[in-house]
Design a protein around this motif. Structure first.
Motif, mmCIF file in Angstrom:
data_model
loop_
_atom_site.group_PDB
_atom_site.id
_atom_site.type_symbol
_atom_site.label_atom_id
_atom_site.label_comp_id
_atom_site.label_asym_id
_atom_site.label_seq_id
_atom_site.Cartn_x
_atom_site.Cartn_y
_atom_site.Cartn_z
ATOM 1 N N ASP A 181 14.630 -4.687 -17.549
ATOM 2 C CA ASP A 181 13.539 -4.984 -16.620
ATOM 3 C C ASP A 181 13.426 -4.043 -15.428
ATOM 4 O O ASP A 181 12.534 -4.215 -14.605
ATOM 5 N N GLU A 237 7.116 -3.110 -18.396
ATOM 6 C CA GLU A 237 6.974 -2.905 -16.946
ATOM 7 C C GLU A 237 7.962 -1.857 -16.434
ATOM 8 O O GLU A 237 7.619 -1.011 -15.617
ATOM 9 N N GLN A 293 7.132 1.848 -14.740
ATOM 10 C CA GLN A 293 7.710 2.342 -13.480
ATOM 11 C C GLN A 293 8.306 3.739 -13.671
ATOM 12 O O GLN A 293 8.130 4.623 -12.822
#
Length: 143
Positions: A110, A132, A136
């Motif tokens: 994560d 996610e 990033q």
């Protein structure tokens, strides 16, 4: 020209007893010792380490904390709950060890923190990032 920060080599925690700290953390995490010295133990994290230093000189930390990256955050939560370790309120998985050190547990999948494939293989891990975290990394030009 200023030097760039590259990463964290280690974090050092003060504890009352090395043996008690190894027993406590060993209830929730698979520990591999990198080395031991008088009043110190070094827990291997692949290319990094966690240093335990005997001799707590301060009270519990209220705002200050450090994050440990794990391969299975849900398993850590279950182990903490089974051991009746209080989990801090909120959406994160934070707890305090018996010496007042605040620990935040985050799942490797994560976050943007990344180990090289060789380090992961050396640690016996095969982990993928979730969308996610990949976004990033892409946004920073790191993927």
């Amino acid at each position: 020209m200023l030097s760039k920060l590259v990463g964290i080599n280690h974090v050092a925690l003060e504890v009352d007893s090395i043996d008690a700290a190894l027993e406590f953390y060993g209830r929730f995490f698979e520990l591999h010792l990198r080395g031991v010295a008088p009043g110190m133990a070094f827990i291997d994290l692949g290319d990094q380490f966690l240093a335990l230093s005997e001799g707590r000189e301060q009270g519990p930390d209220h705002g200050r904390h450090f994050g440990l990256v794990v391969d299975d955050k849900d398993a850590v939560r279950a182990a903490l709950e089974a051991a009746d370790v209080a989990i801090e309120p909120g959406s994160r998985l934070d707890f305090r060890d018996p010496w007042g050190n605040r620990v935040e547990v985050v799942d490797y999948r994560d976050i943007q923190f990344t180990k090289t494939p060789a380090v992961l293989a050396g640690m016996g891990l095969d982990l993928d990032k979730r969308d996610e975290a990949l976004a990033q990394l892409r946004d920073k030009g790191l993927l």
